[in-house]
Design a protein around this motif. Structure first.
Motif, PDB file in Angstrom:
ATOM      1  N   SER A 186      10.544  -9.602 -17.171  1.00 45.40           N
ATOM      2  CA  SER A 186       9.354  -9.025 -17.701  1.00 45.40           C
ATOM      3  C   SER A 186       8.242  -9.687 -17.856  1.00 45.40           C
ATOM      4  O   SER A 186       6.916  -9.127 -17.663  1.00 45.40           O
ATOM      5  CB  SER A 186       9.669  -8.513 -19.445  1.00 45.40           C
ATOM      6  OG  SER A 186      10.613  -7.545 -19.478  1.00 45.40           O
ATOM      7  N   TRP A 207       2.402   2.891  -9.534  1.00 44.46           N
ATOM      8  CA  TRP A 207       2.460   2.661 -10.846  1.00 44.46           C
ATOM      9  C   TRP A 207       1.692   1.995 -11.459  1.00 44.46           C
ATOM     10  O   TRP A 207       1.449   2.233 -12.583  1.00 44.46           O
ATOM     11  CB  TRP A 207       3.993   1.747 -10.610  1.00 44.46           C
ATOM     12  CG  TRP A 207       4.610   1.180 -11.843  1.00 44.46           C
ATOM     13  CD1 TRP A 207       4.351   0.174 -12.385  1.00 44.46           C
ATOM     14  CD2 TRP A 207       5.280   1.937 -13.038  1.00 44.46           C
ATOM     15  NE1 TRP A 207       4.884  -0.017 -13.667  1.00 44.46           N
ATOM     16  CE2 TRP A 207       5.562   1.222 -14.003  1.00 44.46           C
ATOM     17  CE3 TRP A 207       5.563   3.325 -13.031  1.00 44.46           C
ATOM     18  CZ2 TRP A 207       6.012   1.508 -15.133  1.00 44.46           C
ATOM     19  CZ3 TRP A 207       6.143   3.677 -14.099  1.00 44.46           C
ATOM     20  CH2 TRP A 207       6.671   2.785 -15.241  1.00 44.46           C
ATOM     21  N   PRO A 216       6.260   4.338 -18.897  1.00 44.75           N
ATOM     22  CA  PRO A 216       7.894   4.084 -18.903  1.00 44.75           C
ATOM     23  C   PRO A 216       8.375   5.359 -19.301  1.00 44.75           C
ATOM     24  O   PRO A 216       9.612   5.868 -19.005  1.00 44.75           O
ATOM     25  CB  PRO A 216       8.070   2.947 -20.298  1.00 44.75           C
ATOM     26  CG  PRO A 216       6.708   2.234 -20.088  1.00 44.75           C
ATOM     27  CD  PRO A 216       5.891   3.139 -19.839  1.00 44.75           C
ATOM     28  N   THR A 244      14.421   1.813 -17.778  1.00 45.03           N
ATOM     29  CA  THR A 244      13.358   2.375 -17.452  1.00 45.03           C
ATOM     30  C   THR A 244      12.451   2.192 -18.755  1.00 45.03           C
ATOM     31  O   THR A 244      11.422   1.680 -18.587  1.00 45.03           O
ATOM     32  CB  THR A 244      13.341   3.709 -17.024  1.00 45.03           C
ATOM     33  OG1 THR A 244      14.160   4.615 -18.142  1.00 45.03           O
ATOM     34  CG2 THR A 244      14.216   3.928 -15.781  1.00 45.03           C
ATOM     35  N   PHE A 245      12.693   2.708 -19.821  1.00 47.62           N
ATOM     36  CA  PHE A 245      11.893   2.887 -21.012  1.00 47.62           C
ATOM     37  C   PHE A 245      11.837   1.588 -21.919  1.00 47.62           C
ATOM     38  O   PHE A 245      10.681   0.917 -21.886  1.00 47.62           O
ATOM     39  CB  PHE A 245      12.622   3.764 -22.120  1.00 47.62           C
ATOM     40  CG  PHE A 245      11.783   4.048 -23.235  1.00 47.62           C
ATOM     41  CD1 PHE A 245      10.431   4.815 -22.931  1.00 47.62           C
ATOM     42  CD2 PHE A 245      11.872   3.401 -24.578  1.00 47.62           C
ATOM     43  CE1 PHE A 245       9.528   4.931 -24.250  1.00 47.62           C
ATOM     44  CE2 PHE A 245      11.098   3.780 -25.510  1.00 47.62           C
ATOM     45  CZ  PHE A 245       9.673   4.251 -25.328  1.00 47.62           C
ATOM     46  N   ARG A 248      10.546  -1.650 -19.176  1.00 48.20           N
ATOM     47  CA  ARG A 248       9.266  -1.087 -18.912  1.00 48.20           C
ATOM     48  C   ARG A 248       8.345  -1.309 -19.936  1.00 48.20           C
ATOM     49  O   ARG A 248       7.094  -1.769 -19.794  1.00 48.20           O
ATOM     50  CB  ARG A 248       9.000  -0.080 -18.010  1.00 48.20           C
ATOM     51  CG  ARG A 248       9.845   0.227 -16.548  1.00 48.20           C
ATOM     52  CD  ARG A 248       9.090  -0.868 -15.643  1.00 48.20           C
ATOM     53  NE  ARG A 248      10.104  -0.997 -14.496  1.00 48.20           N
ATOM     54  CZ  ARG A 248       9.757  -1.608 -13.549  1.00 48.20           C
ATOM     55  NH1 ARG A 248       8.354  -2.432 -13.544  1.00 48.20           N
ATOM     56  NH2 ARG A 248      10.563  -1.966 -12.621  1.00 48.20           N
ATOM     57  N   THR A 249       8.540  -0.749 -21.206  1.00 47.90           N
ATOM     58  CA  THR A 249       7.633  -0.865 -22.293  1.00 47.90           C
ATOM     59  C   THR A 249       7.402  -2.225 -22.680  1.00 47.90           C
ATOM     60  O   THR A 249       6.347  -2.610 -22.910  1.00 47.90           O
ATOM     61  CB  THR A 249       8.308  -0.033 -23.433  1.00 47.90           C
ATOM     62  OG1 THR A 249       8.437   1.214 -23.139  1.00 47.90           O
ATOM     63  CG2 THR A 249       7.451  -0.352 -24.443  1.00 47.90           C
ATOM     64  N   ASP A 252       4.773  -3.670 -20.337  1.00 46.25           N
ATOM     65  CA  ASP A 252       3.614  -3.216 -20.540  1.00 46.25           C
ATOM     66  C   ASP A 252       2.765  -3.980 -21.966  1.00 46.25           C
ATOM     67  O   ASP A 252       1.817  -4.165 -21.943  1.00 46.25           O
ATOM     68  CB  ASP A 252       3.589  -1.768 -20.847  1.00 46.25           C
ATOM     69  CG  ASP A 252       3.581  -1.129 -19.543  1.00 46.25           C
ATOM     70  OD1 ASP A 252       3.764  -1.449 -18.444  1.00 46.25           O
ATOM     71  OD2 ASP A 252       3.621   0.345 -19.823  1.00 46.25           O
TER      72      ASP A 252
END
Length: 267
Positions: A186, A207, A216, A244-245, A248-249, A252
């Motif tokens: 990350s 993306w 996400p 994914t969620f 990826r969150t 971000d």
């Protein structure tokens, strides 16, 4: 038996892989003419296990996988013209080995293989995770790696070919190991967000255009519903949700933190 071996050098990057390295080595030991280990000074029994299968063991302090792989390409002397990178938790299938025995290797400069990923014994067949084609075999004079995270083999002015068969990647370490690995990834992904790199894929560029913290959710919906990840049952849901969620969150969130930090420094 030696004459039946494939003239490709296997390269495995290791660091404390005693729980899985032997399976990887067993899958290639009888069929490839050379096995190279590049270790980052393991403190467990990884090296003792490797010594049962090869005496060609080299060491380099780890900084990232891209540099580690490029070091292997540029600094290690191989007996073969072609090298094949596999991970310590991967197994090369018999089908792929037989395919490699029956092709004219020198016809192409690099080869992509399919990757089958297993999450605690569950093949993640759906969700857009299979087939995933990875360039893993190449003429050492024409390949290099790029990307500080999710590094990938790149070819310099050559021809590539997609093989029909696969390597299998098995993740069965404690869940904490997966979390720690993705926390590191990350941070690297957040740094990558601010890079300008012409080699970025179109998918990655697209993306980057999506709104932070919202994308996400889009990715989870895409993988779970549109790419039929729901067919994997509860194991598939857990993997896709975290990959994914959650993952990826967090990326971000780190990107936003960097942006806010830069804003206040400029104010």
């Amino acid at each position: 038996m030696n004459e039946l071996k494939i003239n490709i050098s296997i390269v495995i990057i290791t660091y404390n892989e005693s729980n899985c390295i032997e399976n990887a080595l067993k899958s290639v030991y009888y069929d490839f003419s050379e096995i190279i280990i590049l270790d980052s000074f393991s403190t467990d029994s990884t090296i003792d296990i490797c010594k049962k299968y090869t005496d060609k063991i080299f060491y380099r302090k780890f900084d990232n996988f891209c540099n580690q792989r490029n070091y292997a390409i540029n600094k290690i002397t191989f007996k073969n013209k072609y090298i094949f990178f596999i991970d310590s938790d991967e197994i090369v299938s018999k089908e792929l080995i037989n395919e490699l025995k029956n092709i004219n290797l020198f016809e192409f400069d690099a080869y992509k293989v399919k990757r089958k990923f297993y999450w605690y014994g569950k093949w993640i067949k759906y969700g857009g995770y299979y087939p995933l084609y990875l360039m893993r075999i190449g003429n050492k004079s024409k390949i290099y790696y790029q990307g500080i995270v999710n590094e990938h083999m790149t070819i310099k002015n050559g021809k590539t070919y997609i093989l029909n068969n696969h390597v299998s990647d098995f993740f069965d370490k404690p869940f904490k190991a997966w979390i720690n690995k993705h926390i590191l990834y990350s941070k690297l992904e957040a740094e990558k967000h601010f890079e300008k790199n012409a080699s970025f894929t179109e998918n990655y560029k697209n993306w980057q255009k999506l709104p932070l913290l919202i994308r996400p959710t889009f990715l989870f919906i895409y993988r779970y519903f549109f790419k039929q990840g729901f067919r994997l049952g509860i194991s598939g849901f857990i993997y896709i949700f975290f990959h994914t969620f959650i993952y990826r969150t967090y990326i971000d969130f780190l990107i936003l933190r960097i942006l806010i930090s830069k804003y206040f420094k400029l104010s």
